[in-house]
Design an enzyme around this catalytic site. Structure first.
Site, short mmCIF file in Angstrom:
data_model
loop_
_atom_site.label_atom_id
_atom_site.label_comp_id
_atom_site.label_asym_id
_atom_site.label_seq_id
_atom_site.Cartn_x
_atom_site.Cartn_y
_atom_site.Cartn_z
N SER A 7 1.10 -7.35 10.13
CA SER A 7 2.40 -8.02 10.09
C SER A 7 2.95 -8.02 11.51
CB SER A 7 3.35 -7.30 9.13
OG SER A 7 3.40 -5.93 9.41
N GLU A 9 6.54 -8.44 13.97
CA GLU A 9 8.01 -8.39 14.00
C GLU A 9 8.56 -9.23 15.16
OE1 GLU A 9 9.75 -4.50 13.32
OE2 GLU A 9 11.15 -4.83 14.98
N THR A 40 14.24 -8.97 12.93
CA THR A 40 15.19 -7.85 13.01
C THR A 40 16.63 -8.31 12.77
OG1 THR A 40 15.44 -8.09 15.39
CG2 THR A 40 13.74 -6.55 14.63
N HIS A 68 14.94 -8.02 8.18
CA HIS A 68 15.41 -6.64 8.26
C HIS A 68 16.89 -6.69 7.86
CE1 HIS A 68 12.23 -5.12 11.33
NE2 HIS A 68 11.78 -6.20 10.73
N ARG A 98 19.10 1.88 7.99
CA ARG A 98 20.49 2.25 8.26
C ARG A 98 21.01 1.44 9.43
NH1 ARG A 98 22.26 7.55 11.43
NH2 ARG A 98 21.40 6.21 13.05
N GLY A 99 20.21 1.38 10.52
CA GLY A 99 20.65 0.70 11.73
C GLY A 99 21.42 1.63 12.65
N ASP A 100 21.75 1.11 13.81
CA ASP A 100 22.54 1.87 14.79
C ASP A 100 23.79 1.07 15.10
OD1 ASP A 100 20.80 4.10 15.32
OD2 ASP A 100 19.45 2.66 16.25
N TYR A 137 9.19 7.93 10.76
CA TYR A 137 9.21 8.45 12.15
C TYR A 137 8.22 9.61 12.30
CZ TYR A 137 13.43 5.66 12.22
OH TYR A 137 14.30 4.60 12.13
N LYS A 157 13.75 7.98 0.70
CA LYS A 157 13.78 6.51 0.72
C LYS A 157 12.74 5.96 -0.26
CE LYS A 157 13.87 6.32 5.48
NZ LYS A 157 14.11 5.77 6.82
N GLN A 204 10.31 -0.85 31.09
CA GLN A 204 10.92 -1.23 29.81
C GLN A 204 10.47 -0.25 28.71
OE1 GLN A 204 9.26 -4.65 27.80
NE2 GLN A 204 11.30 -5.57 27.61
N PHE A 208 12.96 2.08 26.41
CA PHE A 208 12.96 1.99 24.94
C PHE A 208 12.63 3.35 24.33
CE2 PHE A 208 11.55 -2.65 23.85
CZ PHE A 208 12.76 -3.12 24.30
N HIS A 258 1.60 -2.99 12.03
CA HIS A 258 2.80 -3.82 12.15
C HIS A 258 3.08 -3.94 13.66
CE1 HIS A 258 6.84 -5.34 11.06
NE2 HIS A 258 7.29 -4.60 12.05
P1 FAD Z 1 17.92 6.60 7.85
O1 FAD Z 1 16.66 6.66 7.08
O2 FAD Z 1 19.21 6.49 7.11
O3 FAD Z 1 17.96 7.89 8.80
C1 FAD Z 1 18.92 8.01 9.84
C2 FAD Z 1 19.08 9.48 10.24
O4 FAD Z 1 19.80 10.17 9.22
C3 FAD Z 1 17.77 10.23 10.38
O5 FAD Z 1 17.92 11.17 11.42
C4 FAD Z 1 17.58 10.93 9.04
O6 FAD Z 1 16.77 12.09 9.12
C5 FAD Z 1 19.04 11.27 8.70
N1 FAD Z 1 19.32 11.27 7.24
C6 FAD Z 1 18.93 10.36 6.34
N2 FAD Z 1 19.40 10.65 5.11
C7 FAD Z 1 20.14 11.78 5.24
C8 FAD Z 1 20.93 12.56 4.36
N3 FAD Z 1 21.05 12.25 3.06
N4 FAD Z 1 21.56 13.63 4.86
C9 FAD Z 1 21.46 13.96 6.18
N5 FAD Z 1 20.72 13.23 7.08
C10 FAD Z 1 20.08 12.16 6.61
N6 FAD Z 1 17.59 -1.18 13.79
C11 FAD Z 1 18.39 -2.28 13.67
O7 FAD Z 1 19.60 -2.19 13.98
N7 FAD Z 1 17.90 -3.47 13.23
C12 FAD Z 1 16.60 -3.64 12.86
O8 FAD Z 1 16.19 -4.74 12.48
C13 FAD Z 1 15.73 -2.52 12.95
N8 FAD Z 1 14.44 -2.59 12.57
C14 FAD Z 1 13.65 -1.46 12.56
C15 FAD Z 1 12.34 -1.55 12.07
C16 FAD Z 1 11.53 -0.42 12.04
C17 FAD Z 1 10.13 -0.55 11.47
C18 FAD Z 1 12.01 0.82 12.55
C19 FAD Z 1 11.11 2.03 12.56
C20 FAD Z 1 13.30 0.91 13.05
C21 FAD Z 1 14.14 -0.22 13.05
N9 FAD Z 1 15.48 -0.17 13.51
C22 FAD Z 1 16.28 -1.28 13.43
C23 FAD Z 1 16.02 1.07 14.07
C24 FAD Z 1 16.74 1.92 13.02
O9 FAD Z 1 17.84 1.22 12.51
C25 FAD Z 1 17.20 3.19 13.73
O10 FAD Z 1 16.10 4.02 14.02
C26 FAD Z 1 18.30 3.97 12.99
O11 FAD Z 1 18.81 4.98 13.89
C27 FAD Z 1 17.82 4.71 11.74
O12 FAD Z 1 17.56 3.83 10.73
P2 FAD Z 1 16.80 4.36 9.39
O13 FAD Z 1 16.71 3.21 8.48
O14 FAD Z 1 15.56 5.05 9.75
O15 FAD Z 1 17.91 5.42 8.90
#
Ligand code: FAD
Length: 281
Positions: A7, A9, A40, A68, A98-100, A137, A157, A204, A208, A258
């Site tokens: 796949s 991205e 994304t 995404h 979740r996103g940032d 991760y 998840k 870069q 990142f 991916h």
């Molecule tokens: P989560 O799974 O919610 O985790 C976030 C943090 O919270 C982690 O440290 C986790 O250990 C902790 N956590 C989770 N659940 C709990 C709980 N119940 N209690 C306490 N702690 C908890 N970002 C974007 O903005 N847009 C995108 O399109 C995008 N695409 C991505 C695609 C991939 C394949 C990857 C790997 C990352 C992508 N990201 C994207 C980045 C991602 O949004 C960030 O890494 C973000 O900081 C975490 O997202 P997550 O979905 O992993 O979050």
């Protein structure tokens, strides 16, 4: 070795020229027969329309498209509207995150705090309509309390309804194999696709990697740094390292790859061309 699932991205382009270039990149990348192209979602939804438009354009060209979607800074109503729009267009695949928050973001954290909440929400709203992938991760999410906690989060998840994982990029295959084994032992026995970042530009990549917590091993960093501005050598070395890692991942049981293409076809194609013919068949 069974056939690998690939796949690719993309991020949503911001200019008309970028839209044209991405279209060309897709045409070139079609030869790797990707299961889908994903697009994304900019920090806290800053590219919401761009993500949707790119996804629908990809779908109209006859490819599978996967948006995404991140929940940070959003309400349930916002998220419901987005997923219902995708559903109405026949999109059946989402990467749920979740996103940032973007720097300087003035809004709130949103109604759903973690990706597991978003995944549960998508399942509540749409049942089995979507194939959902979650981020994984192998080298730990930078905000996690510990590797064990982060692994438990991936399991959470999957239990909330994710069908598969896609990893943050890494250059250490052992971290991936360990992560997959540990997750399966805890009940998250789903395909986990390694996220592959081609190496084409050292500064870069270093930037990142610092941001997202991916480790560039010392021997790779030192070698890349030693090439200075010699882009040709950086790319040749990067291609060797990454394509050998991909071969090892697939030989060791990874279900596919991916590619983080950064909207460029050539680096992904160069890696794919180096893979063993058996996995490219
Ligand atoms: P989560 O799974 O919610 O985790 C976030 C943090 O919270 C982690 O440290 C986790 O250990 C902790 N956590 C989770 N659940 C709990 C709980 N119940 N209690 C306490 N702690 C908890 N970002 C974007 O903005 N847009 C995108 O399109 C995008 N695409 C991505 C695609 C991939 C394949 C990857 C790997 C990352 C992508 N990201 C994207 C980045 C991602 O949004 C960030 O890494 C973000 O900081 C975490 O997202 P997550 O979905 O992993 O979050």
């Amino acid at each position: 070795m069974s056939q690998a699932i690939f796949s690719v991205e993309f991020f949503p382009p911001k200019t008309a020229e970028g839209v044209d270039k991405l279209k060309q990149a897709r045409q070139q990348l079609a030869q790797i027969k990707p299961a889908y192209f994903s697009v994304t979602f900019g920090a806290a939804g800053s590219t919401q329309a761009g993500t949707r438009d790119t996804v629908l354009e990809i779908q109209q060209e006859g490819y599978h498209a996967a948006p995404h979607l991140s929940c940070i800074g959003r309400t349930r109503d916002d998220l419901r509207a987005i997923i219902n729009e995708y559903k109405a267009h026949g999109i059946r695949h989402i990467i749920a995150l979740r996103g940032d928050l973007p720097s300087g973001f003035g809004g709130t954290f949103g109604e759903l705090h973690y990706a597991s909440d978003l995944i549960a929400f998508i399942r509540e709203e749409t049942g089995d309509w979507f194939h959902i992938e979650a981020a994984a991760y192998p080298e730990m999410h930078p905000q996690a309390k510990s590797p064990q906690d982060d692994l438990q989060n991936f399991v959470r998840k999957v239990k909330a309804g994710a069908n598969a994982g896609i990893t943050q990029y890494f250059y250490n295959p052992d971290a991936y194999f360990r992560f997959v084994d540990d997750a399966a032992r805890l009940g998250a026995d789903v395909p986990v696709f390694p996220g592959i970042m081609p190496i084409t530009n050292f500064s870069q990549l270093a930037r990142f990697s610092d941001m997202c917590g991916a480790e560039v091993p010392r021997w790779i960093r030192l070698k890349l740094a030693s090439f200075g501005d010699d882009t040709k050598s950086i790319r040749a070395f990067g291609l060797d390292v990454v394509s050998q890692m991909c071969d090892r991942l697939l030989a060791g049981g990874a279900p596919g790859l991916h590619f983080y293409s950064l909207n460029q076809a050539a680096p992904t194609l160069a890696i794919w061309e180096r893979l063993s013919p058996a996995v490219r068949a």
